[in-house]
Design a protein around this motif. Structure first.
Motif, PDB file in Angstrom:
ATOM      1  N   GLU A 164       0.840  -1.204   0.000  1.00  0.00           N
ATOM      2  CA  GLU A 164       0.000   0.000   0.000  1.00  0.00           C
ATOM      3  C   GLU A 164       0.879   1.260   0.000  1.00  0.00           C
ATOM      4  O   GLU A 164       0.631   2.204  -0.759  1.00  0.00           O
ATOM      5  CB  GLU A 164      -0.910   0.002   1.228  1.00  0.00           C
ATOM      6  CG  GLU A 164      -1.844   1.205   1.273  1.00  0.00           C
ATOM      7  CD  GLU A 164      -2.850   1.111   2.407  1.00  0.00           C
ATOM      8  OE1 GLU A 164      -3.995   0.728   2.127  1.00  0.00           O
ATOM      9  OE2 GLU A 164      -2.483   1.409   3.551  1.00  0.00           O
ATOM     10  N   ASN A 165       1.904   1.260   0.849  1.00  0.00           N
ATOM     11  CA  ASN A 165       2.793   2.430   0.911  1.00  0.00           C
ATOM     12  C   ASN A 165       3.456   2.696  -0.441  1.00  0.00           C
ATOM     13  O   ASN A 165       3.629   3.834  -0.851  1.00  0.00           O
ATOM     14  CB  ASN A 165       3.858   2.239   1.990  1.00  0.00           C
ATOM     15  CG  ASN A 165       3.263   2.371   3.391  1.00  0.00           C
ATOM     16  OD1 ASN A 165       2.187   2.928   3.555  1.00  0.00           O
ATOM     17  ND2 ASN A 165       3.956   1.849   4.382  1.00  0.00           N
ATOM     18  N   ARG A 166       3.815   1.602  -1.163  1.00  0.00           N
ATOM     19  CA  ARG A 166       4.464   1.774  -2.472  1.00  0.00           C
ATOM     20  C   ARG A 166       3.506   2.434  -3.460  1.00  0.00           C
ATOM     21  O   ARG A 166       3.895   3.328  -4.224  1.00  0.00           O
ATOM     22  CB  ARG A 166       4.916   0.427  -3.039  1.00  0.00           C
ATOM     23  CG  ARG A 166       5.990  -0.150  -2.254  1.00  0.00           C
ATOM     24  CD  ARG A 166       6.848  -1.203  -2.908  1.00  0.00           C
ATOM     25  NE  ARG A 166       8.052  -1.258  -2.102  1.00  0.00           N
ATOM     26  CZ  ARG A 166       9.064  -0.424  -2.215  1.00  0.00           C
ATOM     27  NH1 ARG A 166       9.057   0.508  -3.132  1.00  0.00           N
ATOM     28  NH2 ARG A 166      10.088  -0.503  -1.411  1.00  0.00           N
ATOM     29  N   VAL A 167       2.256   1.981  -3.446  1.00  0.00           N
ATOM     30  CA  VAL A 167       1.270   2.567  -4.372  1.00  0.00           C
ATOM     31  C   VAL A 167       1.048   4.035  -4.033  1.00  0.00           C
ATOM     32  O   VAL A 167       0.995   4.911  -4.912  1.00  0.00           O
ATOM     33  CB  VAL A 167      -0.065   1.778  -4.326  1.00  0.00           C
ATOM     34  CG1 VAL A 167      -1.130   2.472  -5.159  1.00  0.00           C
ATOM     35  CG2 VAL A 167       0.142   0.353  -4.823  1.00  0.00           C
ATOM     36  N   ILE A 168       0.963   4.327  -2.736  1.00  0.00           N
ATOM     37  CA  ILE A 168       0.733   5.721  -2.325  1.00  0.00           C
ATOM     38  C   ILE A 168       1.923   6.593  -2.726  1.00  0.00           C
ATOM     39  O   ILE A 168       1.750   7.707  -3.234  1.00  0.00           O
ATOM     40  CB  ILE A 168       0.467   5.801  -0.801  1.00  0.00           C
ATOM     41  CG1 ILE A 168      -0.864   5.121  -0.468  1.00  0.00           C
ATOM     42  CG2 ILE A 168       0.441   7.257  -0.324  1.00  0.00           C
ATOM     43  CD1 ILE A 168      -1.119   4.911   1.022  1.00  0.00           C
TER      44      ILE A 168
END
Ligand SMILES: NC(=O)c1ccc[n+]([C@@H]2O[C@H](COP(=O)([O-])OP(=O)(O)OC[C@H]3O[C@@H](n4cnc5c(N)ncnc54)[C@H](O)[C@@H]3O)[C@@H](O)[C@H]2O)c1
Length: 313
Positions: A296-300
């Motif tokens: 999730e952090n990577r997508v954000i």
């Protein structure tokens, strides 16, 4: 009365404090952390080392270095030379009141004391401060603060406008997106938005309209994608087509109000809780919480970088 903020002291290095430490270090500040747990220093180091590659991807500020992290389990030692305190201790009013009274006693009056508290009001937290309660303010991050830009800033009854303005300016200067709340509310604002959405999701699941999994799909592959770009009012401007928000208000607000009147109140019982747990487990496909959070952090991060690129920062 104002001072440059170069050294931040983070009190409590649990879930939120560790992430704030990583964020402030990446912004080139000196950070001193304090926590009473015997394993706190080791956990903090592990957290920051794991977060650092992503922060490098986001772009470190000049001078940013892991070497600028200090740790002292003795509060008064840690507080020496603080320009701003970001308090991330346990969410207990008795604890915070005593801590703030003590910090207020020993810190120079122009040191801002910001609480990350999600659920307590600054009016209550600053109640025992006798010297300079006006420098105490809520600076509530959205988890994890080293990735998510939002900070909700809200004062208490004794907080000064100057403190609020300085806190807003400080967070903004580091690339955060601070918003000012003019009234203290349970859950501040962003968590209330989440609660409002989740209330309706639970209601529709309970009513048998759709599965837990599809409710999540409806959010994250539908409006959730757009919410990460623009907020709902700006979305309606797009929804109004060539006539924009004026057209929306004139012609589409009435049907929207009609839907609002049908929104439901879920009965949260054990069965509903079990259904949600099963629905979440069905989506995991063997992935751990850490793996999902990392993805999730990577997508954000990608989305935040793209915002900059297209000029929507
Ligand atoms: N967890 C979240 O998603 C979240 C999000 C936003 C804000 N917050 C707020 O951040 C604050 C911290 O929450 P958290 O989830 O990180 O809690 P946490 O339990 O993970 O961390 C609290 C830390 O405080 C330490 N601590 C306890 N007594 C202490 C003392 N006397 N001196 C120094 N440190 C002490 C504990 O050892 C622990 O490491 C709370 O006010 C909470 O409302 C939490």
């Amino acid at each position: 009365m104002s001072r440059d903020i170069k050294k931040v002291v983070v009190i409590g290095t649990g879930v939120i404090g560790a992430s704030w430490c990583a964020f402030y270090l990446a912004k080139g500040l000196d950070v001193v952390a304090t926590d009473i747990a015997p394993t706190a220093k080791a956990s903090l180091d592990a957290y920051i080392n794991a977060a650092w590659p992503m922060l490098e991807e986001l772009g470190l500020s000049p001078g940013a270095s892991l070497n600028r992290l200090g740790f002292d389990s003795v509060l008064d030692n840690a507080l020496k030379g603080a320009d701003l305190v970001q308090e991330c201790g346990p969410e207990r009013i008795d604890f915070k009141q005593d801590l703030y009274r003590h910090m207020d006693e020993i810190l120079p009056p122009d040191v801002i004391i910001a609480s990350s508290s999600s659920g307590l009001t600054m009016t209550d937290i600053q109640a025992k401060c006798e010297k300079h309660p006006e420098r105490c303010v809520i600076g509530h991050p959205f988890n994890p603060p080293h990735i998510i830009p939002l900070v909700e800033v809200v004062g208490g009854a004794k907080t000064s406008e100057e403190t609020i303005a300085r806190a807003m300016a400080f967070y903004a200067s580091l690339g955060k997106k601070p918003i000012r709340l003019f009234k203290a509310l349970a859950g501040h604002v962003a968590n209330r938005f989440q609660a409002a959405l989740y209330k309706e999701m639970l209601y529709l699941i309970e009513e048998g309209v759709l599965s837990v999994e599809d409710a999540d799909v409806a959010v994250s592959y539908g409006p959730g994608l757009r919410w990460g770009v623009m907020g709902q009012s700006l979305q309606w401007h797009l929804g109004g087509g060539a006539g924009g928000i004026d057209h929306f208000m004139e012609h589409l607000m009435t049907p929207l109000q009609g839907i609002m009147k049908t929104l439901g109140e879920p009965k949260v019982d054990d069965k509903l809780k079990k259904d949600v747990i099963a629905g979440v487990q069905a989506q995991l496909k063997g992935r751990s919480v850490d793996e999902l959070a990392d993805a999730e952090n990577r997508v954000i991060l990608g989305a935040l970088a793209l915002r900059q690129k297209v000029g929507l920062a």
